[in-house]
Structure formats: structure tokens, C-alpha cells
Design a protein around this motif. Structure first.
Motif, PDB file in Angstrom:
ATOM      1  N   PRO B  31       0.810  -1.235   0.000  1.00 33.06           N
ATOM      2  CA  PRO B  31       0.000   0.000   0.000  1.00 33.06           C
ATOM      3  C   PRO B  31       0.837   1.277   0.000  1.00 33.06           C
ATOM      4  CG  PRO B  31      -0.846  -1.554   1.614  1.00 33.06           C
ATOM      5  CD  PRO B  31       0.448  -2.117   1.123  1.00 33.06           C
ATOM      6  N   HIS B 149       5.028 -11.887   1.306  1.00 33.53           N
ATOM      7  CA  HIS B 149       4.028 -10.848   1.555  1.00 33.53           C
ATOM      8  C   HIS B 149       4.723  -9.509   1.285  1.00 33.53           C
ATOM      9  CE1 HIS B 149       1.285  -8.204   3.683  1.00 33.53           C
ATOM     10  NE2 HIS B 149       0.485  -9.217   3.964  1.00 33.53           N
ATOM     11  N   GLU B 151       4.568  -6.766   2.637  1.00 36.26           N
ATOM     12  CA  GLU B 151       4.998  -6.065   3.847  1.00 36.26           C
ATOM     13  C   GLU B 151       6.340  -6.599   4.367  1.00 36.26           C
ATOM     14  OE1 GLU B 151       4.153  -3.366   5.340  1.00 36.26           O
ATOM     15  OE2 GLU B 151       5.608  -3.711   6.954  1.00 36.26           O
ATOM     16  N   ILE B 226       0.232 -10.651   9.962  1.00 35.13           N
ATOM     17  CA  ILE B 226       0.198  -9.609   8.932  1.00 35.13           C
ATOM     18  C   ILE B 226      -0.620 -10.208   7.799  1.00 35.13           C
ATOM     19  CG2 ILE B 226       1.564  -8.160   7.397  1.00 35.13           C
ATOM     20  CD1 ILE B 226       3.979  -8.737   9.266  1.00 35.13           C
ATOM     21  N   TRP B 228      -2.911 -11.015   4.485  1.00 39.85           N
ATOM     22  CA  TRP B 228      -2.751 -10.809   3.054  1.00 39.85           C
ATOM     23  C   TRP B 228      -3.849  -9.890   2.553  1.00 39.85           C
ATOM     24  CZ3 TRP B 228       1.277 -12.813   0.112  1.00 39.85           C
ATOM     25  CH2 TRP B 228       2.180 -13.604   0.846  1.00 39.85           C
ATOM     26  N   ASN B 229      -3.448  -8.934   1.691  1.00 38.83           N
ATOM     27  CA  ASN B 229      -4.365  -7.880   1.249  1.00 38.83           C
ATOM     28  C   ASN B 229      -5.015  -7.198   2.445  1.00 38.83           C
ATOM     29  OD1 ASN B 229      -4.083  -8.335  -1.634  1.00 38.83           O
ATOM     30  ND2 ASN B 229      -5.156 -10.258  -1.256  1.00 38.83           N
ATOM     31  N   GLU B 230      -4.345  -7.284   3.542  1.00 33.71           N
ATOM     32  CA  GLU B 230      -4.759  -6.671   4.809  1.00 33.71           C
ATOM     33  C   GLU B 230      -6.050  -7.243   5.370  1.00 33.71           C
ATOM     34  OE1 GLU B 230      -4.414  -2.578   3.222  1.00 33.71           O
ATOM     35  OE2 GLU B 230      -2.916  -2.340   4.788  1.00 33.71           O
ATOM     36  N   VAL B 231      -6.573  -8.300   4.788  1.00 30.63           N
ATOM     37  CA  VAL B 231      -7.855  -8.820   5.295  1.00 30.63           C
ATOM     38  C   VAL B 231      -7.889 -10.317   5.563  1.00 30.63           C
ATOM     39  CG1 VAL B 231      -9.219  -6.982   4.245  1.00 30.63           C
ATOM     40  CG2 VAL B 231      -8.814  -9.093   2.955  1.00 30.63           C
ATOM     41  N   SER B 233      -6.037 -14.615   5.109  1.00 28.39           N
ATOM     42  CA  SER B 233      -4.891 -15.517   4.987  1.00 28.39           C
ATOM     43  C   SER B 233      -5.411 -16.804   4.372  1.00 28.39           C
ATOM     44  CB  SER B 233      -4.263 -15.821   6.344  1.00 28.39           C
ATOM     45  OG  SER B 233      -5.051 -16.767   7.051  1.00 28.39           O
TER      46      SER B 233
END
Lengths: 198, 302
Positions: B31, B149, B151, B226, B228-231, B233
Motif C-alpha cells: 500500500p 508478503h 509487507e 500480517i 494478506w491484502n490486509e484482510v 490468509s
């Protein structure tokens, strides 16, 4: 020498209870009967076991732990799977001969009085866990070594333990014409042949 | 201390060996990518704009402070007729930091399979020390994953840009990212506890460890921390973890749990088999009604 008197008295209660259950029967034997045999007051008895139900469940754990420890010793030895089968059969039959109250309690009280042991205290395999865990280790090792066929755990477990339990039951009923130890070799062979990789 | 804007930005080169581009693609999902890239001078990247062409690069005409390598290392591979070995060795010598982006660059990974006898990671061949940069392994940071990932790389590059130390584990992976297991934070933990198995992928209920081959309890990764795609796993969505951050990835027979007489062969990291079986064996024989059906039905039927 390092054992506390409280532990010794607890073990005394356990062995006395097992003897009485074996001689007179589980339902007939009372707490006062056991307390008298151990030589303690009923009040003091309740300091060790709060009720007959709780004692009943603790006995299963006690016997399972004892059996589990014996099987663990065999599991840890650097011997073949076939030799381990023989060793387990030998150990189990030795206990049936020399310490009959333990296995009798297991077969005739635990397996036959489900109403006493269900309902939370001994759900599922909770109380027999030490014993079952060691059999799992035995099976896992046997398959890993390439000696035993991979199959469902309960199929193998039922074969091994059902067989041994059945033989001990017949022994207890005095149906077997020969001494129990004379069956060890053929039984071990049967078990190993049934479970091994063909 | 973070670099001052008057200081020269670190020069970053992103090189590829035998790769699917997965880690590059993943990185593009970061992001805050624009802000991160501001901290670097991108000399070369296969997908992003850089100051140098690949051709100029292979003629050793570029600077390099940070070298990112993606893909398995094939000693016979050439880029623009120059051996990959020469390119990698040259820029690795210049760089202060070398990042192996992904499991192929870390351990050989998926693309080791295309030439198993010669493809490796930068410093490891699966778990054996071997690779073109082994002599300078102290400079190498392995970000294993398939793909990683975004991040994980964002974190590493931010730490580098800020001159912060990155402690690593025995496989050169940053301990801040790889101390956790993929198991930590999985939403199915109650089902793991009581050994209630999921019978298929994609179901909300059930644990994927016992029958679906989930490697979560044996895999060091931050995937359930953390997201994935912030939402989400894998395991939250109902697919088993397949252990892509570990040196033995890819394994055969993914998505099946290998058992000996119904006893799992591989058990959670660091736990003795006896201890595991004592608990698991007992738990497996319980029947907890609430955990046997759909969670929503328990409330719906009230």
C-alpha cells in the motif's frame, strides 16, 4: 524413603480398593469397607477421595498410567517391532497373573459400568490417555520403521487390545486349559502377523 | 537515524534468476509502495522504471547499495549473454545488503525443481549451506515465501533505509517476521484445540491440520498476523498452509496429512510426539456438539 506418608496412604487406598472390588464386586463394596481395610476413618478417607465415583475414575487413571509406563519402557527399547509386540503381550499377561485386580478392574468395572465413568469425569479416552498414548507411539514407530501396515488407528488398536483383553477375560473365568504364559508366543505371532507389512 | 533528504539514497537493483515474477507482483501490492520507493534510487527493476537498462547493468556500469535477487540461482543462466554468476557476484560485492526475495532465492524453492542438481538459493540449497554468495552470507537476508508478503519486503527495505539492524535466524530470515508460526492467529484455533477436522476447503468451520495437510503449526511465517491484502490468509479462507517459507518447500503430496495409523507424522514445531499425542488423542475422542455443525446454525436454531 523419599515418598511422603500421604502418598503411601493414597497408594494403600488404591490397592485395597482394587482388592475389595475384585473380591466382593464393585457395587457391593462401600467406602467404609475400604477405609476399614486400610485402617483409617471414613472421614479421613474423604480427604483422599471425595466420593466413590471419584475414586472409581482415579483408579482408571492410576491403572492406565501404570500400563502406560510399562509400555513406554518397551517403546524406548532399541528392539524390533516384532520384539516389542512380544514384550507388550508378556507384560500384559504378567500383570494379569501377578496383579490381577488391576486388569480385572479395567475389564469388569471400567468397560462394563459406563454409567459410572461417563458424564464428564472420564469422557472419551480422557482417563485412559497414558495407556493409549503409548500404543499410539508404538504404532507410529512401527509404521515409520516400515514394519506395520498403515491403517486406521482404531482397527489396529481394537485388534491388539481386544485380543489381549479377551484372553485375560477367559483367564479370569478359568476357562483356559493352559497357564496364561503358554499362550504368549502364539498370541504375539498372531498379532504381529495381522498387523505387519505383507 | 533515518537518512537526511540531502544524503544520497541507496541504489537498489532487483535481479532475477529462474522466476515466475511472483515476488515482484506481490511487492506491487504494497500500500505504501510510492513512499517506500522515494527512499531509494531504483537502478533496475524488471517491472518498475529504473535509471539503468538491463543491458547497461550486465556490463557492470551501475551502482549498487542494495541487491534484491528473485528466483532460483541457475549457474548456467545468462542475461544479455553475460553469465548470471558474474552479474550476481559483481553486484553482491558492491552491495551493503543482499535480499533473497522469495523461497527460490532463499532455498531453491519451486524453480530448483527445473534443474535440481544445479539450481540453489543464494546461500542455501534447501537447508544445506551452498550457493554463489555463501562466502558473504552475513550480508544476505532471506525473505522466504512463495510469494513473500509485500509487507515483509516493505519492512526490510524500510529498516535498511533507516539504517536499522535486522536480526536474523539460523536461515538468515528476519526474526521479527519469522518467529511466529503461520498457526498463530489462525481463526480456526478452537477447532485445532479440540481436533475437529474440516472435511473440505473453503468451509468456515474445522481445522485443516489433521486431514487437509495444513503445515501451519510447522511453518515459520507471519501470515495470520500480517494479513494478506490486509484482510485474510490462506487458512482463514479455508486453504491449508503449505509451508512455503520453509526450506523443504515444495513438498510432495501437498494438501494431505501424512499419517501412520491415523497419527500425524509431522507435529507442531518443538513439541514432543508423546506430549502431542497425549493431548490430541484424548481431544479427538470428545464430542463437542457446538463444534460439530455450522457455527451459525447454533444461533439460528435458538
Amino acid at each position: 524413603m523419599s515418598r511422603k506418608p500421604k502418598e503411601e496412604r493414597r497408594d494403600n487406598i488404591i490397592s485395597s480398593a482394587l482388592k475389595l472390588f475384585s473380591e466382593r464386586g464393585f457395587h457391593i463394596t462401600t467406602i467404609p469397607d475400604i477405609a476399614e481395610k486400610v485402617g483409617m476413618s471414613v472421614g479421613n478417607f474423604y480427604n483422599y477421595f471425595k466420593s466413590k465415583d471419584i475414586l472409581a475414575k482415579e483408579l482408571v487413571v492410576y491403572i492406565s498410567t501404570y500400563l502406560g509406563d510399562e509400555i513406554a519402557k518397551i517403546n524406548d527399547q532399541k528392539i524390533s517391532t516384532k520384539e516389542k509386540v512380544s514384550a507388550i503381550v508378556k507384560m500384559y499377561f504378567k500383570m494379569a497373573r501377578e496383579d490381577p485386580e488391576k486388569i480385572e478392574y479395567f475389564l469388569r468395572v471400567y468397560l462394563s459400568n459406563r454409567e459410572v465413568f461417563g458424564g464428564g469425569g472420564c469422557d472419551g479416552m480422557l482417563c485412559v490417555s497414558p495407556f493409549v498414548t503409548e500404543l499410539m507411539i508404538f504404532f507410529d514407530d512401527g509404521v515409520e520403521q516400515g514394519n506395520l501396515r498403515n491403517q486406521d488407528f482404531f482397527s489396529a488398536f481394537g485388534l491388539f487390545m481386544g485380543y489381549l483383553g479377551g484372553m485375560v477375560f477367559l483367564f479370569g473365568e478359568k476357562i483356559l486349559p493352559k497357564p496364561l504364559n503358554e499362550y504368549e508366543e502364539s498370541i504375539s505371532e498372531n498379532i504381529y502377523n495381522a498387523l505387519r507389512v505383507q | 537515524m533515518p537518512y537526511a533528504s540531502s544524503e544520497k539514497k541507496p541504489a537498489l537493483i532487483w535481479l532475477q534468476g529462474v522466476t515466475c515474477n511472483g515476488n515482484s507482483h506481490s511487492f506491487l501490492n504494497l500500500p505504501y509502495l510510492p513512499q517506500l520507493l522515494e527512499k531509494y534510487e531504483i537502478i533496475y527493476h524488471p517491472l518498475l522504471e529504473g535509471t539503468s537498462t538491463l543491458h547497461e547493468l550486465v556490463l557492470n556500469k551501475a551502482e549498487c547499495d542494495v541487491l534484491i535477487f528473485e528466483g532460483a540461482y541457475d549457474p548456467l543462466m545468462k542475461r544479455h549473454n553475460v553469465s548470471l554468476k558474474d552479474i550476481v557476484t559483481h553486484y553482491a560485492g558492491l552491495a551493503k545488503y543482499i535480499i533473497a526475495a522469495g523461497s527460490c532465492a532463499s532455498f531453491g524453492g519451486m524453480f530448483k525443481a527445473s534443474a535440481p542438481e544445479r539450481n540453489t538459493g543464494l546461500i542455501l540449497n534447501e537447508s544445506e549451506p551452498q550457493g554463489p554468495l555463501l562466502v558473504i552470507k552475513q550480508k544476505v537476508i532471506n525473505l522466504s515465501g512463495c510469494p513473500i508478503h509485500p509487507e515483509w519486503l516493505g519492512f526490510t527495505l524500510t529498516m535498511i533505509a533507516d539504517n536499522r539492524e535486522i536480526p536474523v535466524d539460523e536461515l538468515n530470515r528476519p526474526i521479527e517476521l519469522y518467529s511466529r508460526l503461520a498457526h498463530h492467529g489462525c481463526t480456526r484455533n478452537e477447532y485445532f484445540e479440540w481436533k475437529v477436522d474440516s472435511k473440505a476447503f473453503g468451509l468456515k468451520e474445522g481445522c485443516l491440520f489433521y486431514e487437509q495437510g495444513c503445515r501451519g503449526p510447522m511453518t515459520h511465517a507471519s501470515c495470520n498476523h500480517i494479513l494478506w491484502n490486509e484482510v485474510n490468509s490462506k487458512t482463514r479462507a479455508g486453504t491449508p498452509c503449505f509451508g512455503c517459507t520453509e526450506p523443504d518447500f515444495p513438498r510432495k503430496n501437498l494438501f494431505t496429512t501424512k499419517t501412520n495409523m491415523s497419527i500425524p507424522v509431522d507435529i507442531p514445531v518443538g513439541i514432543s510426539k508423546r506430549s502431542y499425542l497425549a493431548l490430541a488423542g484424548v481431544a479427538k475422542t470428545f464430542h463437542i456438539k457446538r463444534l460439530e455443525g455450522k457455527l451459525i446454525d447454533e444461533k439460528r436454531n435458538n
